[in-house]
Structure formats: C-alpha cells, structure tokens
Design a protein around this motif. Structure first.
Motif, short mmCIF file in Angstrom:
data_model
loop_
_atom_site.label_atom_id
_atom_site.label_comp_id
_atom_site.label_asym_id
_atom_site.label_seq_id
_atom_site.Cartn_x
_atom_site.Cartn_y
_atom_site.Cartn_z
N GLY A 62 0.86 -1.16 -0.23
CA GLY A 62 0.00 0.10 0.04
C GLY A 62 0.75 1.53 0.07
N ASN A 63 0.16 2.56 -0.23
CA ASN A 63 1.04 3.67 -0.70
C ASN A 63 1.33 4.27 0.75
N GLY A 64 0.77 3.66 1.76
CA GLY A 64 1.34 4.17 3.21
C GLY A 64 2.53 3.52 3.64
N TYR B 180 2.26 11.93 -5.35
CA TYR B 180 0.89 12.11 -6.27
C TYR B 180 0.86 10.32 -6.54
N ASN B 181 -0.28 9.95 -7.04
CA ASN B 181 -0.64 8.65 -7.79
C ASN B 181 -0.03 8.78 -9.11
N VAL B 182 0.16 7.68 -9.71
CA VAL B 182 0.84 7.53 -11.04
C VAL B 182 -0.51 7.66 -11.92
N ASP B 183 -1.57 7.56 -11.57
CA ASP B 183 -2.74 7.21 -12.80
C ASP B 183 -3.51 8.30 -12.98
N ASN B 184 -3.13 9.60 -12.75
CA ASN B 184 -4.00 10.79 -12.98
C ASN B 184 -3.26 11.34 -14.29
N GLU C 253 -18.98 7.73 -6.37
CA GLU C 253 -17.73 7.97 -6.67
C GLU C 253 -16.57 7.37 -6.00
N LYS C 254 -15.78 6.57 -6.37
CA LYS C 254 -14.66 5.83 -5.71
C LYS C 254 -13.56 6.63 -5.43
N VAL C 255 -13.87 7.61 -4.43
CA VAL C 255 -12.55 8.21 -4.06
C VAL C 255 -12.79 8.25 -2.44
N GLY C 256 -11.55 8.56 -1.94
CA GLY C 256 -11.65 9.04 -0.33
C GLY C 256 -12.05 10.34 -0.13
N ILE C 257 -12.80 10.49 1.05
CA ILE C 257 -13.32 11.63 1.63
C ILE C 257 -12.20 12.32 2.51
N ILE D 235 -11.51 9.18 4.80
CA ILE D 235 -12.26 7.80 4.92
C ILE D 235 -12.28 7.34 3.51
N GLU D 236 -11.68 6.09 3.41
CA GLU D 236 -11.57 5.73 2.06
C GLU D 236 -12.89 5.03 1.39
N TYR D 237 -13.09 5.12 0.12
CA TYR D 237 -14.48 4.91 -0.25
C TYR D 237 -14.83 3.30 0.06
N SER D 238 -13.88 2.34 0.31
CA SER D 238 -14.10 1.23 0.51
C SER D 238 -14.67 0.85 2.18
N ALA E 105 -13.45 15.50 -2.32
CA ALA E 105 -12.72 14.07 -2.84
C ALA E 105 -11.32 14.11 -2.84
N ASN E 106 -10.63 13.39 -2.26
CA ASN E 106 -9.17 13.27 -2.43
C ASN E 106 -8.70 12.79 -3.80
N ILE E 107 -7.85 13.47 -4.34
CA ILE E 107 -7.40 13.36 -5.77
C ILE E 107 -5.95 12.72 -5.40
N SER E 108 -5.67 12.38 -4.45
CA SER E 108 -4.20 11.97 -4.23
C SER E 108 -2.97 12.85 -4.65
N MET E 109 -3.14 14.08 -4.32
CA MET E 109 -2.09 14.81 -4.67
C MET E 109 -1.90 15.56 -3.18
N ARG F 1 -1.48 -0.57 3.77
CA ARG F 1 -1.45 0.90 4.64
C ARG F 1 -1.69 1.85 3.79
N PHE F 2 -2.38 2.84 4.06
CA PHE F 2 -2.81 4.26 3.23
C PHE F 2 -2.12 5.41 3.88
N ILE F 3 -1.58 6.19 3.00
CA ILE F 3 -0.83 7.16 3.34
C ILE F 3 -1.63 8.24 4.18
N PHE F 4 -2.80 8.32 3.71
CA PHE F 4 -3.57 9.40 4.57
C PHE F 4 -3.90 9.06 5.85
N ASP F 5 -3.52 8.00 6.23
CA ASP F 5 -3.83 7.63 7.64
C ASP F 5 -2.77 8.22 8.68
C1 LIG Z 1 -5.46 4.55 -0.64
C2 LIG Z 1 -5.62 5.67 -1.66
O1 LIG Z 1 -4.54 6.09 -1.60
N1 LIG Z 1 -6.85 5.63 -1.96
C3 LIG Z 1 -6.86 6.85 -3.06
C4 LIG Z 1 -6.73 6.49 -4.39
O2 LIG Z 1 -7.79 5.30 -4.79
P1 LIG Z 1 -7.06 4.05 -5.44
O3 LIG Z 1 -8.49 3.31 -6.11
O4 LIG Z 1 -6.31 3.19 -4.57
O5 LIG Z 1 -6.38 4.41 -6.81
O6 LIG Z 1 -6.89 7.33 -5.37
C5 LIG Z 1 -8.15 7.92 -5.42
C6 LIG Z 1 -7.97 9.18 -6.30
O7 LIG Z 1 -7.65 8.73 -7.59
C7 LIG Z 1 -8.41 8.46 -3.83
O8 LIG Z 1 -9.52 9.04 -4.02
C8 LIG Z 1 -8.11 7.38 -3.08
O9 LIG Z 1 -8.46 7.98 -1.55
#
Ligand SMILES: CC(=O)N[C@H]1[C@@H](OP(=O)(O)O)O[C@H](CO)[C@@H](O)[C@@H]1O
Length: 457
Positions: free
Chosen positions: A210-212, A238-242, A275-279, A290-293, A314-318, A365-369
């Motif tokens: 995990g990114n944590g 940042y997350n690689v996927d944006n 939407e599958k994003v953390g809040i 709080i992660e969407y899951s 919504a957390n956009i992982s930046m 582990r999650f970074i935002f924890d």
């Molecule tokens: C554990 C973690 O970092 N989760 C992030 C991350 O989700 P993933 O589904 O793990 O890529 O990126 C999302 C934004 O794309 C953000 O909303 C979410 O909180």
C-alpha cells in the motif's frame, strides 16, 4: 548444521505454514533456492498478527466525522492567487521541492501488461503516463531554473520493468541524477484459514503493502537522506494514474507553505455520491480521509442544509508534505486495511485456482492515515476538469477513454482562452505537449503554429 531447507521447515512448522514447501521436490535447484529466499524474507509474526486483525481494520473503528474546511482556489482574489503562486515559485526556484510518484502498481485492471505508469492512454502523441509527468516537471524545472528531483516508488514486481522503461526512453530528457527509484515493500496474501497463498509452486503470493509504506520506504532506501542532501523541504506526492496531474503545482505549494501546515491535500467536489474516491474530513477534530471502500452508505449520501453532499471533498491523491512530517511518518506504525479479494493461486494439488468469490486477504497501509498526525492539514479545492483524469478501469468510468477526453478537452479550452477561433478548432484534435505549456500559459503567440500541426505538438 541444519540445511537451509531444514531451517525453513522448522520455521514454517512454528507458524503452521508447512504447505509452502509442498512442491519443493518438483522444482529445479534454482527455483528451490528462490523459494527458500522468499520464505526467509517473510515476517511470520507480522503475518499472524495481520490475520488476527483482518476483521477489525480501521474501517470498523468508531469514527466521529465532521466536514473539513477547504480553500477554494476559484474563489480567491487575483491578488491572493498571485501571492500563493509566487510563494510556490520561490520554493521551486530555491530547490526546496521534490516530486514523489507512487507507482508500484501494475496496469492489469486496464488490460495493460506492465507497470501502470508505462501505460499509454491513447493520446495522439502516444505518451505514457510517466512521460506526461516527466514533461510537466521538466517544464517547471526550466521555468524555475532548477531541476525538481523526482522520486519514483516502484514495487519488487515492477521495479525492473519501470527502470528499463525510463532507461530506454532516455529518461524523457530528465537528468538521470535527478531521478531516484526506490521499492515499496510487499506482504503475502492469506486465505480464510490464515495460510499464505502460493502464486505458483516456487512463488509466494505477494502484493504491494500500500502507498502508506511510502515514507518508510523513503527512509529505508536512502531517498530521505538524498532529499536532505539536496536541501529538499517539501515533497509533492501523487498517484501515477492521473493523466491531468499537475505535478509540483506552484499554487498548491504556495498555498500550503503560507497556511503554515505540515501536510496538504488537493480535493475536488465529488462527481456523484458513489464515486470511488476517499473523502477528506475531520475525525474527532483531526484531519482524516475515509476511503471509499471503508465508507458507510449514510456518509456517501448525507446532505447539508443546502441539499449538497455533506462530505464532498474528494481526495485526488495529490499531497504536499514537509520533510519533518515525512520523517515522523516513516517510523509511525500505521494500521493495515484488510481487503477480501479474488486472488489467483494454486491449490494443494498444485492446480491453478481462479476464484470467482473472494478467497484471500490482502493488507495495505494508506498514506492518508498519517493525516491525523498533522496539527493542521491544508486543503485546497481545485477545478476537476483541470486536474483530475484518473485511469483506473479498462472501460466506462475512470478509463483511458474518459481520461483522454478530459486531457483533449482541457487543451482545447486552453487554445480558445489563448484566442484561437472556434471555427479553427472545428473537427481537430490538438494535444499540447507539457513541454510547451504546463497549465495553458504561453499559448497565445503560438496558435497558428499549433494549428498547423495535424494533431499534436
Ligand atoms: C488508498 C488511497 O490512496 N486511495 C486513493 C486512491 O484510490 P485507488 O483506488 O487506490 O487508486 O486514489 C483516489 C483518487 O484517484 C483517492 O480518492 C483514494 O482515496
């Protein structure tokens, strides 16, 4: 003296994991050694502890949530915008900012056989996610007159392929000495009885932790020492996927520094309740995500008095982290989030198992924890259409297609704002290289040149 195999047998017996050597005698001498190496690298105490906690992960904890205040960039006065951006540029010009991408994941969910960052979302230029990011950083570096050091977190699974991809592309023009690759750690997948899964006869099923794990990996790998040696004070994470990530965004850096916070998070309003994003919010008054899951349905849909979503950030992982925060986080025992997943493995007879129902637990582990450790979290709300084009699924929502569309729409908007006539853009797809423009600036003098190009520049 006991042989390595006998030592492994004794260890496995102690933790009731003897099945890991079930196929030992079918393997070549080399594969036997490799399997023994994997066994000795595991922390069986930790595995047992994770298994015991699998149902009381942070999701089950008692939360007392309230919304968090965010600065809304679009609502700032022009003067404030300029001030914040200038503070960000100053930090970049004095070499105090590094970029850090978490890129340990594979593109398998996208149907891409390779590291996620090597994925090409189908833009006219055919650029990979890594290349888009490299070029944005190069643009800022050249404007700042200082190369922004770039830290790339890979995983044991994709490190070789990632570094080879960079090497073959000649590091996208980035100075080699300014890129630092380091690996995150992995954890085994465990079935419902607590047995570690075998991915193959000679291979334990391991998944990135995990990114944590990022700050711990920064410290372990020497990246932290490298940052200190370079005089880095702020880490843009940042997350690689944006596909639209504004890497090392000066306005975000300036906003964070002037707010006095040691950590920061960029947010956008949610597109829809599910939407599958953390809040990003407060939990017992402390900053949290709080992660969407992990999110209860009431939280997804709760509304404020104005009928808008109560939890809409919504957390956009930046994120931006001050280096002392990174250092503190590196030693902090973050909790693990257990996920019950379908994980391909082999069964007791060595036959491939393709589960149709979740069969095992993965731990992350999650970074935002780490956010609750910050006395203050700076939260900046930005424009979704300018900054968030996630690539998560092969099709539909958050897919290469939606991301590509978002990038091209934004570039079209930049050209219109720079004075291009609507008729001239009719029927054209113009992609703008991040080397030419980071956020739409500097285009007005180049419109005719840009439009002479068939598709991309
Ligand atoms: C554990 C973690 O970092 N989760 C992030 C991350 O989700 P993933 O589904 O793990 O890529 O990126 C999302 C934004 O794309 C953000 O909303 C979410 O909180």
């Amino acid at each position: 003296m006991k042989s390595r195999k006998e030592q492994a047998e004794a260890l496995l017996r102690q933790y009731n994991q003897q099945h890991l050597l079930n196929f030992y005698h079918d393997l070549t001498a080399e594969a036997q050694e490799s399997l023994l190496d994997q066994i000795f690298s595991l922390d069986f105490e930790q595995v047992a502890a994770l298994f015991d906690q699998r149902t009381d992960s942070p999701a089950q904890m008692e939360n007392e949530l309230t919304p968090i205040e965010a600065g809304v960039w679009d609502e700032f006065s022009e003067e404030r915008k300029q001030q914040e951006e200038e503070a960000g540029w100053q930090a970049l010009r004095s070499g105090r900012v590094a970029a850090l991408v978490v890129a340990g994941g594979q593109g398998s969910r996208l149907g891409h056989d390779g590291p996620k960052g090597t994925f090409n979302i189908g833009l006219p230029s055919g650029k990979s996610l890594f290349q888009l990011q490299a070029e944005r950083l190069l643009n800022l570096s050249s404007q700042a007159g200082r190369t922004i050091p770039w830290y790339v977190m890979t995983s044991p699974e994709n490190d070789g392929e990632t570094t080879e991809f960079f090497r073959k592309a000649d590091y996208f023009g980035y100075p080699r000495e300014a890129i630092f690759f380091f690996e995150q750690s992995v954890l085994p997948a465990i079935d419902a009885e607590g047995k570690i899964l075998l991915a193959d006869k000679d291979r334990i099923s391991l998944a990135p932790a995990g990114n944590g794990d990022c700050f711990a990996a920064i410290k372990r790998s020497g990246a932290l020492a490298d940052m200190k040696a370079r005089g880095v004070e702020w880490v843009f994470y940042y997350n690689v996927d944006n596909a639209l990530v504004k890497v090392a965004d000066p306005k975000f850096i300036g906003y964070t520094i002037s707010s006095g916070a040691s950590a920061a998070c960029k947010v956008v309003p949610k597109s829809h309740p599910e939407e599958k994003v953390g809040i990003v919010c407060l939990n017992r008054g402390r900053p949290a995500v709080i992660e969407y899951s992990d999110m209860p349905r009431e939280m997804m849909t709760a509304q404020n008095e104005e009928g808008r979503l109560l939890y809409d950030q919504a957390n956009i992982s930046m994120h931006l982290f001050r280096l002392d925060f990174v250092e503190k986080g590196a030693d902090y025992p973050l909790p693990y989030h257990a996920a019950h997943k379908k994980i391909a493995a082999i069964d007791e007879q060595g036959n491939p198992l393709k589960p149709s129902e979740p069969n095992a637990y993965k731990f992350e582990r999650f970074i935002f924890d780490l956010f609750p450790l910050a006395d203050k979290l700076a939260v900046l709300q930005v424009n979704r259409s300018e900054e968030f084009a996630p690539v998560k699924n092969k099709e539909g929502e958050d897919s290469p297609e939606t991301a590509r569309k978002l990038v091209l729409e934004l570039h079209r908007k930049w050209l219109l704002e720079a004075g291009a006539a609507e008729e001239l853009l009719e029927g054209r797809t113009v992609e703008i290289s991040p080397l030419i423009s980071y956020a739409g600036e500097g285009l007005h003098l180049r419109i005719s040149e840009l439009l002479e190009q068939e598709q991309s520049i």
